[in-house]
Design a protein around this motif. Structure first.
Motif, mmCIF file in Angstrom:
data_model
loop_
_atom_site.group_PDB
_atom_site.id
_atom_site.type_symbol
_atom_site.label_atom_id
_atom_site.label_comp_id
_atom_site.label_asym_id
_atom_site.label_seq_id
_atom_site.Cartn_x
_atom_site.Cartn_y
_atom_site.Cartn_z
ATOM 1 N N ILE A 167 -108.258 1.412 -9.304
ATOM 2 C CA ILE A 167 -109.247 0.349 -9.293
ATOM 3 C C ILE A 167 -110.293 1.273 -10.119
ATOM 4 C CG2 ILE A 167 -110.031 -1.723 -8.806
ATOM 5 C CD1 ILE A 167 -108.534 -2.130 -6.395
ATOM 6 N N LEU A 173 -112.885 -6.007 -9.034
ATOM 7 C CA LEU A 173 -111.835 -5.646 -8.492
ATOM 8 C C LEU A 173 -112.072 -5.181 -8.258
ATOM 9 C CD1 LEU A 173 -108.265 -5.735 -10.406
ATOM 10 C CD2 LEU A 173 -108.888 -7.124 -9.125
ATOM 11 N N SER A 202 -109.473 -3.150 -15.822
ATOM 12 C CA SER A 202 -109.887 -2.900 -14.266
ATOM 13 C C SER A 202 -109.138 -2.359 -13.259
ATOM 14 C CB SER A 202 -110.426 -4.105 -12.914
ATOM 15 O OG SER A 202 -109.217 -4.925 -13.207
ATOM 16 N N GLY A 212 -104.885 -4.665 -14.331
ATOM 17 C CA GLY A 212 -106.302 -5.833 -14.318
ATOM 18 C C GLY A 212 -106.892 -5.303 -15.482
ATOM 19 N N VAL A 224 -104.600 -10.035 -12.902
ATOM 20 C CA VAL A 224 -104.345 -8.937 -12.628
ATOM 21 C C VAL A 224 -102.484 -9.224 -12.689
ATOM 22 C CG1 VAL A 224 -105.473 -8.743 -10.462
ATOM 23 C CG2 VAL A 224 -103.636 -10.363 -10.503
ATOM 24 N N LEU A 241 -108.556 -12.073 -3.265
ATOM 25 C CA LEU A 241 -109.050 -11.657 -4.022
ATOM 26 C C LEU A 241 -108.982 -13.718 -4.383
ATOM 27 C CD1 LEU A 241 -109.305 -11.411 -7.901
ATOM 28 C CD2 LEU A 241 -106.294 -11.276 -7.783
#
Length: 253
Positions: A167, A173, A202, A212, A224, A241
């Protein structure tokens, strides 16, 4: 009051539903139960928005439908028409439903114009990328692809942690999961190729595939590649999420 989240459903003919549902000419609107359960667990009410052929060009009707909801989820499903990103049908392209693609792209366009928070999952993530002018790899599971990750891991349970992903710091995220790494399931054979204009990456898989994306210039637009809704019941971290999505709506109503 609970916020209301609109989830796009998709049309499936009875001949694809198995012999128990094989009624000639009958069609179904489907969405997997996991989306409804995850949205509910996150504190919102899931609403279904079916494909409506008679209203596909009626923007006033679509706007009124979207007015019923506080946010929109674009779910997983079939492959996206390659013509939408300047390509063409190739070997290993799965089944496509062009009318669904154009319907959901219109929903996405109008939802953005209305400032609705948007969450895209798997196909929905890919559709967002196409909407922003990006492109897709038609198939990442063939013999010509150099990766050890089985991105279409249909041989394992839906909640199985197929691979980890990294990430990116400073992204939505990273804020949601409060981590630089997370383990996810994987049920896709297409992937992002060119990232859409103004989209920020992301998360990435160990083999470099984008997992992402987000538009940091829009109030809330996150996509995602994996299926957090399939993991949320067993892996509370995946519910975060949906909780983030719902809490953003509550704080900004």
């Amino acid at each position: 009051m609970y916020p209301k989240i609109l989830v796009m459903s998709y049309k499936v003919s009875s001949d694809k539903m198995g012999e128990d549902y094989n009624f000639q000419g009958v069609e179904f609107n489907l969405i997997t139960q996991d989306y409804a359960e995850s949205i509910s667990a996150a504190g919102a009410i899931p609403l279904l928005m079916p494909y409506l052929e008679a209203r596909q060009n009626d923007e006033a009707y679509i706007r009124e439908f979207l007015n019923l909801a506080d946010g929109v989820v674009l779910p997983g499903g079939s492959d996206i028409d390659p013509a939408l990103y300047g390509s063409y049908p190739q070997k290993n392209l799965g089944s496509i439903t062009p009318e669904r693609d154009r319907w959901e792209l219109k929903i996405l366009k109008i939802a953005k114009e209305m400032g609705k928070p948007i969450l895209g999952i798997c196909r929905g993530f890919q559709l967002i990328n196409v909407f922003y002018g990006g492109s897709l790899k038609v198939d990442v599971c063939g013999n010509s692809v150099e990766t050890k990750i089985p991105h279409m891991a249909s041989m394992v349970p839906k909640y199985y942690k197929t691979h980890k992903l990294n990430i990116k710091p400073g992204t939505r995220l990273a804020e949601v999961f409060a981590a630089s790494e997370i383990a996810v399931n994987s049920f896709h054979h297409q992937a992002v190729d060119k990232v859409g204009n103004n989209l920020k990456v992301s998360a990435v898989a160990p083999d470099g595939f984008v997992e992402g994306i987000e538009d940091s210039d829009y109030p809330y637009l996150v996509g995602v590649q994996w299926h957090p809704e399939m993991m949320a019941a067993r892996e509370p971290v995946q519910l975060k999420l949906f909780e983030d999505f719902v809490q953003f709506i509550i704080k900004n109503k």
